[in-house]
Design a protein around this motif. Sequence first.
Motif, short mmCIF file in Angstrom:
data_model
loop_
_atom_site.label_atom_id
_atom_site.label_comp_id
_atom_site.label_asym_id
_atom_site.label_seq_id
_atom_site.Cartn_x
_atom_site.Cartn_y
_atom_site.Cartn_z
N GLU A 273 -1.46 2.59 -7.86
CA GLU A 273 -0.78 3.77 -7.32
C GLU A 273 -1.12 3.95 -5.84
O GLU A 273 -0.24 4.27 -5.02
CB GLU A 273 -1.20 5.01 -8.11
N SER A 274 -2.38 3.76 -5.48
CA SER A 274 -2.78 3.90 -4.09
C SER A 274 -2.08 2.88 -3.21
O SER A 274 -1.63 3.19 -2.08
CB SER A 274 -4.31 3.73 -3.97
N LYS A 277 1.56 3.87 -2.62
CA LYS A 277 1.69 4.95 -1.64
C LYS A 277 1.43 4.44 -0.23
O LYS A 277 2.06 4.88 0.74
CB LYS A 277 0.72 6.07 -1.97
N SER A 280 4.55 2.32 0.81
CA SER A 280 5.75 3.14 1.01
C SER A 280 5.62 4.05 2.22
O SER A 280 6.59 4.70 2.63
CB SER A 280 6.03 3.99 -0.23
N GLU A 282 3.89 6.72 2.23
CA GLU A 282 3.66 8.11 1.77
C GLU A 282 2.30 8.60 2.24
O GLU A 282 2.12 9.79 2.55
CB GLU A 282 3.76 8.15 0.25
N LEU A 289 -6.23 8.05 0.16
CA LEU A 289 -5.69 7.51 -1.08
C LEU A 289 -6.54 7.92 -2.28
O LEU A 289 -7.70 8.31 -2.14
CB LEU A 289 -5.64 5.98 -0.99
#
Length: 722
Positions: A273-274, A277, A280, A282, A289
């Motif tokens: 997930e980190s 992100k 992307s 984000e 993170l």
Amino acid sequence: MKKYKIFIPIILMVVIPAIFMTFISFFRFSTTLDRKLSDAFFHILPSHHFFSKDIVIIDIDELSIAKYADHPELGQWPWKRHIYPTLIGYTKLLTPPKITIIDIMFTERSDYDEAIVTANESLGEISHAANFRDGGIVIPRQGINEISQRFRVNLQTTLPFPQYENASFPIGKIGETAPMVHVVNVRADSDGILRRFSPVVMWNGLYFPTLALQAFVLGEPYQIETMDSNLLLTKENLKRVVPLGKDGMVRAYFYSEAELRNIPRYSASGIIESLEKLNSGEVEDPNDLLVPPSLFENKIVLIGTSAAATHDDVVTPHGLFPGVIAQAVFASNLTEGHLLKELPESYGISFTILVLLIGVLILFINQWHLLKNLYPIIAISMFVGLFYILYRMDFVISTYSFVLGFPISYLLGFAYLTYTEGKEKRKFNNILRNLVDPGVVSVALENMDSLKQGGEWEITAFFSDVAGFSTISEELSATDLAKLLNEYLSAMTLVLKSNSGTLDKYIGDAIVGIFGAPIQYKDHPKMACKSALEMLSELEKLRTKWNENNEFTPLARAMVFRIGLNCGLAKVGFMGTDSLASYTMMGDSVNLAARLEAAAKDYGVSILVSESIESVCKDEFHFRFLDWIRVKGKEAPVKIYSLESLQKDVTDVMRQAEREYELGFEMYLGRNWEKAIEHFQNVSKLYQREDISSHLLIKRCQSLFQNPPPVDWNGVYTRTSK
């Protein structure tokens, strides 16, 4: 204790437990029992080592598998292999870790092996897992391939290490390109608990590193050799001595359960997930993170699983844990030097036998009762103290010998002590119950050692004798004499015991008693005085009974006795043989009491006492001064008194008569014989009967008038007979 008596306690407390310990060891129950017991002690004792701060885990946990079960790139477990380079690469985004050790086996082909190969070639220090096992088709030595030759440990030794029949190395190009390989197999003890590990294992005559060894060497050059029964690892300036057991394995330090649960573990899902992100855009700052890459800087990273679906759980001393946790513990042990050396069983057995021998001394030689009661606490404290001291030094002493041997020794020793002391108590109880009031016996027996040893302290000695008993005995038949004596002695002894007196012995019609022993009463002189007066009353009752029933002869029915009392230091205790002993007293104060009883006849009194009695009892009892005498065998003069009654029973006539007597004695000391005789004669007039004491002094005055004493005469009369 006599030598032959100490033999039985040694048999019970040392030999029998030693035989039992030998039996346990002979049938090989001791090793497993030792390790279970030491686990229990490790739980109780505080930790002194802490898990390495250099080791972290990337955990494929339940959350990770559940979250990405429908992900097209990962799918259900087992995940597609291209995810592993992603996880490894994420840890190297900033400062790379020291090494990445994969606790997941790639021993079968897949469509994504090329991703692992690329990672091997581009991502640096990675160690892959090899699976060693027993059973199946055994690969002969000529089947050893290039991979096994490349990753084997250069070790020449005759020491035993865990040996396996078959080996599975990383498959194909994964193995060919792998920078390092480690063996992930572990061996639990016979009870199924994983406590130990080995830095190397053996297959086909070759040695291979385990995960723990790879965590220690970090892919750097190192030397490995055996020294005595230890394994010596050398890397640059760092040396690590690994204390091996008989089977080439070392006892792991498993820290505390809390530490195991707090080992830094980062979920693989959090890393994925980190990374998403970060890619992307984000999140721009990596430190914001969910799992920052900085967490892996200069760390030893283990990639493993904890999800139930992976079936990689092991039983540790702290319960069920994922296998990667156990591997992390072994890695921490080796990198930090947290290794436990199991000492030979003989060390624990020797210590236990020493404690048991001390126990024999404490229970059967030592006379301090408190120490006997504290013996179990002392022994357990010694054992726990030794165990903890050695544990702090990373040694583990054998525990089963003490844990099993000490209770057996203590129970047998205590049972025998109870039996022997009970036997002695019964013996002394049989003696004492005839000497002392039953209420006193139980108190006296509470301190057996003191009772047996006796001692020297202040007591009141009691002597009584029937006047003219020889003449009485000549008038009676043997049957009547026995009846008379039994009635008299029974009544007098009952009075003696009821006043906490101790019967020393009977000497014919004479009674010898002790007040103030074996129990030391403060008021023993008053007890003796009370007993003497009560005996006078009891004898009067007996005479009344005998006269009413017309028993025995007139002389026997008119029986009187004399009592001598003296207070002072005396030696008291049981004296005699083991089979025949009596509680008795000895000393000058005892001899004086006997002399006073004999002197009572001369003065015509029933109870004759010394000044030591009068001085402490005069507030409650009334005494009449009689004389200064020097008894046979003693140089010092003694002031003697007649015990007349309780203070409340004193009459005016008694006071007047005693005053006349004292005036007469003053004249006597002043050599005024005529005036002294006059006063002594007045005493008999006041009593309206002949006062034998006064008559005795009158005769003495008359004699001294005719034969005056020397100039240095002090009035003390020396008795020449006992």
